[in-house]
Each structure stands twice: as structure tokens, then as C-alpha cells.
Write an enzyme that holds these catalytic residues in place. Structure first.
Site, PDB file in Angstrom:
ATOM      1  N   LYS A  65     -25.711  24.115  12.529  1.00  0.00           N
ATOM      2  CA  LYS A  65     -25.201  23.952  11.159  1.00  0.00           C
ATOM      3  C   LYS A  65     -26.300  23.901  10.090  1.00  0.00           C
ATOM      4  O   LYS A  65     -26.094  24.382   8.980  1.00  0.00           O
ATOM      5  CB  LYS A  65     -24.350  22.678  11.055  1.00  0.00           C
ATOM      6  CG  LYS A  65     -22.996  22.785  11.726  1.00  0.00           C
ATOM      7  CD  LYS A  65     -22.180  21.544  11.408  1.00  0.00           C
ATOM      8  CE  LYS A  65     -20.911  21.496  12.220  1.00  0.00           C
ATOM      9  NZ  LYS A  65     -20.017  20.418  11.776  1.00  0.00           N
ATOM     10  N   ASP A 106     -16.217  20.864   6.397  1.00  0.00           N
ATOM     11  CA  ASP A 106     -16.036  19.509   6.937  1.00  0.00           C
ATOM     12  C   ASP A 106     -15.667  18.539   5.817  1.00  0.00           C
ATOM     13  O   ASP A 106     -14.891  17.602   6.021  1.00  0.00           O
ATOM     14  CB  ASP A 106     -17.314  19.023   7.630  1.00  0.00           C
ATOM     15  CG  ASP A 106     -17.580  19.762   8.930  1.00  0.00           C
ATOM     16  OD1 ASP A 106     -16.606  20.184   9.585  1.00  0.00           O
ATOM     17  OD2 ASP A 106     -18.756  19.924   9.293  1.00  0.00           O
ATOM     18  N   GLU A 157     -32.694   3.781   6.907  1.00  0.00           N
ATOM     19  CA  GLU A 157     -33.369   4.751   6.028  1.00  0.00           C
ATOM     20  C   GLU A 157     -32.527   6.013   5.834  1.00  0.00           C
ATOM     21  O   GLU A 157     -32.544   6.609   4.755  1.00  0.00           O
ATOM     22  CB  GLU A 157     -34.743   5.155   6.603  1.00  0.00           C
ATOM     23  CG  GLU A 157     -35.723   4.018   6.797  1.00  0.00           C
ATOM     24  CD  GLU A 157     -35.454   3.247   8.080  1.00  0.00           C
ATOM     25  OE1 GLU A 157     -35.574   3.832   9.173  1.00  0.00           O
ATOM     26  OE2 GLU A 157     -35.106   2.046   7.984  1.00  0.00           O
TER      27      GLU A 157
END
Ligand code: ATR
Length: 274
Positions: A65, A106, A157
Site C-alpha cells: 500500500k 479504507d 510516537e
């Protein structure tokens, strides 16, 4: 006959062929949907090759992707998310572009799964657990639909980095996830928790409540522990097959220009999942 397909590695387990072919059958479209398994580094070659062979549209899944982004002209949302899951070759075929158009459906999958269940997003507080591909798509989808988004991720993070890119979002680790969910209207599990171990859940039951709408991106098992406990708490639940369905519906509509036969595609998907 048109050929559509999916590139992924592995793709053996894919539910997309029966779902899309049910759609073609329902609308009388002469098309097939097939799976391809290129080597993990070959996203660009596979997309170029598919275009050369006259493939009309490709879905893209793990691990391609992100790399697919480099092989297409990305739509703005796909560029923001940093991933492409749908490639449309029509602009090249029609001579309008040198590269196929890359989309990320998506995000639409998340938005349409909620709207199909009459869940309002605009003006609501949403928590997305997970900051991988699914988490990125969910965070942008919900923020673009007007939610105030908090991203919670095991690796803090990654959540902070994603939140910096999503309008109005905040990001943190999992320490205050319970409090965030207790105060939220919408929750998306975009981690794989609950998939390998059906007893695992990303959010302890004590934080779930009746004013919450919960989407679990995990679809195997179809009823995860999170969804079971959310239903017990009186929440609206949306299983992962709805997200899978609507990312496919959105791709189908981009490729064919027709309104997808959602019922037929859903029936085929559910039959396959059983
Ligand atoms: P995808 O593209 O399907 O979202 P991914 O990029 O591998 O897949 O992301 C998986 C997500 O699930 C990540 O947010 C990951 O958290 P980390 O960023 O900390 O790795 C999360 N995840 C996976 N296993 C987890 C676990 N056992 N507990 C909490 N989060 C988990």
C-alpha cells in the site's frame, strides 16, 4: 470482459473476489476479479504490468500500500494517508494521464460503515486505537467527517506523528486510553488486537458505555471480544466486515461509475466469512 484484481502477499485468503464478482453479477457487468501475488518489492512493476495488460482496476493490500503511492498519481486523500489501496487505470486508458490514479478507500470504508449504521460523526469525539495503515485511514476519515480525533497507540510516537498530520487531532500512548474512551462518542479499533487471540481486547470493558459507537477493524473473528463487551455495555457495534465491505464498495464505484449493489456484495462477503 473487464479484469479487476488485487495485489498482495499473501492474497490466498482474500474475500474481495467473491464480493466484487457478486457486484458485477448483480449489475450484469461482464467482469472478473482475480488475485495476484507479486514479490514484496515489486509494487511498481506489478501496477505497471497490470496496466500494460489492460487490467481495469487493482486493489492493493499488505505489503504494497505504501509503495503503490510511488507508482500512481495519488488522489489528495491517498497522499495524506500515505497509502493507496485502489488503482484506477481509466485515466491512462483514456489518454488523460501518464499514470493511473491512486485512491485510498479504507477511509471511505470507515465513514460509510458508520453512516450505514446511522452513527453521526460530525461534531463528535472519536478515539482511534492504532496508528498503522488502518489507524491512519480511520483518523483522516473521522476528522474529515467533522470529529475531534484522539489517536492512541502502543508506540506513543507513532500516535503523536499521525495526530500532527490530522486536522485537530491529538495523539498519545495507551496510558489514558480508558479515560479517553469513557468520554468519547466513537471508537475505532485499528490494531490487530483480538485477531490472533480472541480473548484479547484493546479497551477494557469497564471503559465502554452505552453512548459509544464502536467499529472494530478486525473481522476474524467477526464478533471480537471488544464488540461483545461493547454490545453488553449498550453501545452501537459495527463489525470489521462492514469496513471491508465499504472499502470495496467505494472501489467498485470508482471503477465502474455505477452505484454498487451493496446488499449483493454484503451477502457474498458474509457467506464467505461463514
Ligand atoms: P495495519 O496497516 O493493519 O494498521 P500495522 O501498520 O502493522 O498494520 O499496525 C498495527 C497496529 O496495531 C499498530 O498501531 C500497532 O501498534 P504499534 O505501532 O505500537 O506497533 C498495533 N498493535 C499491534 N499489536 C498490538 C498489541 N498487542 N497491543 C497494542 N497495539 C498493537
Amino acid at each position: 470482459m473487464q479484469v479487476y484484481g488485487l495485489i498482495g502477499n499473501p492474497v490466498g485468503h482474500s474475500l474481495s473476489p467473491p464480493m466484487h464478482e457478486a457486484g458485477y453479477g448483480s449489475l450484469g457487468i461482464d467482469a472478473r476479479y482475480v488475485t495476484f501475488e507479486p514479490a514484496p518489492d515489486d509494487a511498481a512493476e506489478a501496477i505497471e504490468g497490470a496496466g500494460a495488460l489492460g487490467v481495469a482496476g487493482l486493489n492493493v493490500t499488505v505489503p504494497f500500500k505504501q509503495d503503490a503511492l510511488e507508482a500512481v498519481d495519488p488522489a489528495p486523500l491517498a497522499e495524506r494517508i500515505g497509502a493507496v489501496n485502489t488503482v484506477d487505470f481509466a485515466p491512462v486508458r483514456e489518454g488523460d494521464a501518464d499514470r493511473p490514479r491512486g485512491h485510498n478507500t479504507d477511509a471511505a470504508g470507515v465513514k460509510r460503515a458508520f453512516s450505514h449504521h446511522d452513527v453521526e460523526i460530525d461534531g463528535r469525539d472519536a478515539v482511534v486505537v492504532g496508528a498503522g495503515g488502518a489507524g491512519r485511514a480511520a483518523a483522516f476519515a473521522l476528522a474529515d467527517a467533522g470529529a475531534a480525533v484522539h489517536v492512541a497507540n502502543r508506540t506513543a510516537e507513532r500516535a503523536v506523528e499521525l495526530a500532527e498530520a490530522v486536522p485537530g487531532a491529538t495523539g498519545a500512548g495507551l496510558d489514558d486510553l480508558g479515560d479517553r474512551v469513557a468520554a468519547a462518542d466513537v471508537l475505532v479499533n485499528a490494531t490487530s488486537v483480538g485477531m490472533d487471540d480472541p480473548d484479547a481486547t484493546p479497551v477494557p470493558a469497564e471503559h465502554l458505555h452505552g453512548d459509544l459507537a464502536v467499529l472494530d477493524a478486525v473481522y476474524a473473528p467477526i464478533e471480537t471480544r471488544l464488540l461483545r463487551e461493547a454490545a453488553d455495555a449498550g453501545a452501537t457495534t459495527v463489525d470489521g466486515a462492514w469496513m471491508l465491505l465499504f472499502q470495496g464498495v467505494e472501489a467498485f464505484e470508482i471503477w465502474t461509475g455505477a452505484d454498487a449493489p451493496v446488499e449483493a456484495m454484503n451477502a457474498a462477503l458474509r457467506a464467505e466469512l461463514e
